[in-house]
Write a protein that holds these residues in place. Structure first.
Motif, PDB file in Angstrom:
ATOM      1  N   PHE A 159       0.777  -1.337   0.041  1.00  0.00           N
ATOM      2  CA  PHE A 159       0.061   0.073  -0.093  1.00  0.00           C
ATOM      3  C   PHE A 159       0.942   1.266   0.003  1.00  0.00           C
ATOM      4  N   SER A 160       0.137   2.203  -0.781  1.00  0.00           N
ATOM      5  CA  SER A 160       1.002   3.668  -0.644  1.00  0.00           C
ATOM      6  C   SER A 160       0.092   4.523   0.198  1.00  0.00           C
ATOM      7  N   TYR A 161       0.492   5.601   0.663  1.00  0.00           N
ATOM      8  CA  TYR A 161      -0.485   6.678   1.480  1.00  0.00           C
ATOM      9  C   TYR A 161       0.416   8.064   1.113  1.00  0.00           C
ATOM     10  N   PRO A 163      -4.707  -8.504   3.281  1.00  0.00           N
ATOM     11  CA  PRO A 163      -5.298  -7.697   2.350  1.00  0.00           C
ATOM     12  C   PRO A 163      -6.070  -6.546   2.946  1.00  0.00           C
ATOM     13  N   THR A 164      -6.265  -6.591   4.128  1.00  0.00           N
ATOM     14  CA  THR A 164      -6.776  -5.235   4.954  1.00  0.00           C
ATOM     15  C   THR A 164      -5.882  -4.929   6.229  1.00  0.00           C
ATOM     16  N   GLY A 165      -5.903  -3.630   6.526  1.00  0.00           N
ATOM     17  CA  GLY A 165      -5.431  -3.482   7.862  1.00  0.00           C
ATOM     18  C   GLY A 165      -5.678  -1.655   8.041  1.00  0.00           C
ATOM     19  N   PRO A 186      -4.717  10.972  11.280  1.00  0.00           N
ATOM     20  CA  PRO A 186      -6.025   9.926  11.457  1.00  0.00           C
ATOM     21  C   PRO A 186      -5.907   8.577  11.184  1.00  0.00           C
ATOM     22  N   VAL A 187      -6.721   7.872  11.746  1.00  0.00           N
ATOM     23  CA  VAL A 187      -6.800   6.321  11.483  1.00  0.00           C
ATOM     24  C   VAL A 187      -7.226   6.414   9.949  1.00  0.00           C
ATOM     25  N   PHE A 188      -6.319   5.607   9.191  1.00  0.00           N
ATOM     26  CA  PHE A 188      -6.752   5.302   7.655  1.00  0.00           C
ATOM     27  C   PHE A 188      -6.771   3.951   7.408  1.00  0.00           C
ATOM     28  N   PHE A 189      -7.598   3.293   6.386  1.00  0.00           N
ATOM     29  CA  PHE A 189      -7.952   2.193   6.195  1.00  0.00           C
ATOM     30  C   PHE A 189      -7.140   1.830   4.851  1.00  0.00           C
ATOM     31  N   LEU A 190      -6.512   0.631   5.016  1.00  0.00           N
ATOM     32  CA  LEU A 190      -5.619  -0.041   3.710  1.00  0.00           C
ATOM     33  C   LEU A 190      -6.527  -1.370   3.503  1.00  0.00           C
TER      34      LEU A 190
END
Length: 128
Positions: A32-34, A94-96, A117-121
């Motif tokens: 994942f990128s952010y 696949p999630t986090g 902030p909390v963000f979802f992958l």
């Protein structure tokens, strides 16, 4: 989706993305990128000195990551200035999600934290 949080006059926006070309789902490797944008919307001048991340994978395994600055830099913020960077996070699921904070130091040497902030992958193709 863009996640936002404002603390101490600093707006933090995070936009996560799944990167399939660097992922190997059959080997439990999801990349994942952010993109993070930090904007000083107040009048306090400060420098970002360090970061703390809390990373949770889809099985609720936690990893804490701390370090100086972000992507090798310790940006200084005048009133109204913005700093943007992109970073990455590999996960075995696949999630986090991620959340965290930046330690800031004002001109007088006083430190304070601003929240990320909390963000979802999520890899929508391989997650339930």
């Amino acid at each position: 989706m863009i996640y936002t949080e404002t603390t101490e006059g600093f707006l933090v926006e995070v936009e996560p993305n799944y990167v399939p070309e660097h992922s190997l789902p059959d080997e439990d490797h999801f990349f994942f990128s952010y993109r993070v944008r930090i904007k000083n919307i107040g009048d306090k001048k400060a420098q970002l000195t360090s970061r703390h991340w809390v990373i949770m994978d889809g099985l609720q395994r936690r990893e804490d990551v701390e370090g100086d600055g972000v992507v090798g830099e310790q940006p200084f913020f005048d009133a109204g200035t913005t700093y943007e960077y992109t970073s990455f996070c590999p996960l075995p699921t696949p999630t986090g999600n991620m959340r965290g904070s930046y330690l800031m130091k004002d001109e007088g040497g006083k430190t304070f934290k601003i929240k990320v902030p909390v963000f979802f992958l999520r890899d929508y193709q391989h997650s339930n």
